[in-house]
Design a protein around this motif. Structure first.
Motif, PDB file in Angstrom:
ATOM      1  N   THR A 194       0.768  -1.240   0.201  1.00 58.93           N
ATOM      2  CA  THR A 194       0.033   0.057  -0.060  1.00 58.93           C
ATOM      3  C   THR A 194       0.917   1.234  -0.266  1.00 58.93           C
ATOM      4  O   THR A 194       0.754   2.167  -0.814  1.00 58.93           O
ATOM      5  N   LEU A 195       1.988   1.303   0.866  1.00 52.99           N
ATOM      6  CA  LEU A 195       2.694   2.424   0.756  1.00 52.99           C
ATOM      7  C   LEU A 195       3.508   2.881  -0.166  1.00 52.99           C
ATOM      8  O   LEU A 195       3.847   3.896  -0.757  1.00 52.99           O
ATOM      9  N   ALA A 219       4.707   5.876  -5.320  1.00 52.90           N
ATOM     10  CA  ALA A 219       4.539   5.944  -6.784  1.00 52.90           C
ATOM     11  C   ALA A 219       3.794   7.356  -7.271  1.00 52.90           C
ATOM     12  O   ALA A 219       3.990   7.591  -8.142  1.00 52.90           O
ATOM     13  N   TYR A 220       2.851   7.578  -6.350  1.00 54.58           N
ATOM     14  CA  TYR A 220       2.073   8.617  -6.431  1.00 54.58           C
ATOM     15  C   TYR A 220       2.700   9.793  -6.561  1.00 54.58           C
ATOM     16  O   TYR A 220       2.709  10.986  -7.577  1.00 54.58           O
ATOM     17  N   VAL A 221       3.630   9.994  -5.283  1.00 56.15           N
ATOM     18  CA  VAL A 221       4.427  11.335  -5.218  1.00 56.15           C
ATOM     19  C   VAL A 221       5.679  11.537  -6.099  1.00 56.15           C
ATOM     20  O   VAL A 221       5.943  12.689  -6.077  1.00 56.15           O
ATOM     21  N   ARG A 259      11.436   5.067 -10.070  1.00 57.09           N
ATOM     22  CA  ARG A 259       9.679   5.305 -10.709  1.00 57.09           C
ATOM     23  C   ARG A 259      10.049   4.886 -12.265  1.00 57.09           C
ATOM     24  O   ARG A 259      10.592   5.847 -12.950  1.00 57.09           O
ATOM     25  N   LYS A 260       9.236   3.913 -12.722  1.00 55.54           N
ATOM     26  CA  LYS A 260       8.959   3.967 -14.106  1.00 55.54           C
ATOM     27  C   LYS A 260       7.950   4.735 -14.681  1.00 55.54           C
ATOM     28  O   LYS A 260       7.013   5.336 -13.794  1.00 55.54           O
ATOM     29  N   GLU A 318      10.174  -4.349  -5.719  1.00 56.11           N
ATOM     30  CA  GLU A 318      10.396  -5.245  -7.022  1.00 56.11           C
ATOM     31  C   GLU A 318       8.962  -5.724  -7.530  1.00 56.11           C
ATOM     32  O   GLU A 318       8.721  -5.980  -8.707  1.00 56.11           O
ATOM     33  N   ALA A 319       8.272  -6.112  -6.751  1.00 50.85           N
ATOM     34  CA  ALA A 319       6.932  -6.567  -6.826  1.00 50.85           C
ATOM     35  C   ALA A 319       5.992  -5.589  -7.278  1.00 50.85           C
ATOM     36  O   ALA A 319       4.750  -5.995  -7.873  1.00 50.85           O
ATOM     37  N   HIS A 320       6.146  -4.168  -7.198  1.00 54.30           N
ATOM     38  CA  HIS A 320       5.307  -3.282  -7.717  1.00 54.30           C
ATOM     39  C   HIS A 320       5.483  -2.843  -8.973  1.00 54.30           C
ATOM     40  O   HIS A 320       6.639  -2.609  -9.313  1.00 54.30           O
TER      41      HIS A 320
END
Length: 292
Positions: A207-208, A213-215, A286-287, A240-242
């Motif tokens: 979740t975090l 990824a948002y900011v 961040r991709k 890595e899973a995100h």
């Protein structure tokens, strides 16, 4: 007959007499000691903005405040404005919220006593850095430390780009930062929460990571370091899973000047060094978001 002053009394006496006269002396850490970790799920009576646009950054970065036209200037000096908005943002008018010439771009989450923050500030002079710390005494120490460093370097602009506020980023990170605002996030020696039932309190989770990824803008980096191998593996596994992150190759990692600063300048890093312990570092980029 009154006995000797206790720790709380000594702390209050120190702050009331030594820190209110414009001193350039660095604060003494012994008067700001607090437990090593705080429960992020407790109610810490924090203040926070309802949205990033409601955040009043002016008192934190006075050298970067926009010069407003005289007819739109606040009716009171900016230093009289509360440094953080409350849950009810009606306490600050639009004119009272001082806008900056640029956005904050680097966040040190759980900044501790500010070692990384003050080490990075001169290396990134054109970037605004923010330390975020949940513990009241510790965040106050960092604020006093930055104030003293600014006073020690008048006219140079040094440390004007660094600031610290008290915040619980596990709850309120998007309240402070807009989408794609940050270029770097540092997670240095976070609480390992060894017990399995405490893993939900770790600063890295599915979740975090979505909030990070948002900011964080595409191409931005999340820096992690710990002396606990199990926590290092946990953070690597979850990042890595995100789908929004990829691990930075080791050769690129070691070429990053911020990595060496992160290894050597934090208080925890220095303690691990003294104890000849290991330091596990991992960076995650961040991709780009996939096209709709």
């Amino acid at each position: 007959m009154a006995g000797p002053a206790n720790k709380r009394q000594k702390r209050e006496e120190y702050k009331s007499t030594s820190r209110t006269d414009g001193t350039t002396e660095l604060p003494k850490k012994k008067f700001y000691r607090q437990r090593a970790h705080a429960n992020p799920f407790s109610d810490h009576q924090l203040t926070y903005p309802s949205s990033p646009d409601a955040m009043n950054w002016g008192p934190y970065y006075p050298a970067f405040v926009q010069q407003l036209p005289e007819e739109n200037a606040p009716t009171e000096p900016s230093e009289t404005v509360d440094v953080s908005t409350t849950k009810d943002d009606s306490t600050l008018t639009t004119n009272q919220i001082r806008k900056l010439t640029q956005d904050v771009e680097v966040a040190d989450i759980g900044c501790g006593f500010g070692g990384l923050l003050v080490a990075l500030a001169p290396k990134l002079p054109n970037t605004l850095l923010l330390g975020m710390e949940i513990r009241m005494q510790v965040s106050e120490y960092v604020q006093e430390r930055i104030k003293a460093l600014r006073a020690q370097n008048p006219g140079t602009g040094l440390y004007q780009n660094a600031a610290c506020l008290r915040a619980n980023t596990m709850k309120f990170l998007p309240n402070f930062f807009k989408k794609d605002q940050l270029s770097k996030i540092f997670l240095c020696f976070p609480d390992p929460h060894f017990k399995a039932r405490k893993h939900k309190a770790r600063i890295v989770s599915t979740t975090l990571n979505s909030e990070y990824a948002y900011v964080v803008r595409p191409g931005g980096i999340v820096y992690t370091i710990t002396d606990v191998e199990d926590l290092h593996n946990w953070m690597v596994q979850h990042f890595e899973a995100h789908p929004s992150f990829e691990r930075v190759p080791e050769d690129e990692q070691e070429a990053d000047e911020c990595v060496q600063v992160m290894r050597t300048e934090t208080e925890e890093g220095k303690k691990v060094e003294r104890n000849k312990g290991p330091k596990y570092v991992a960076l995650f980029r961040r991709k780009e978001d996939p096209p709709w």
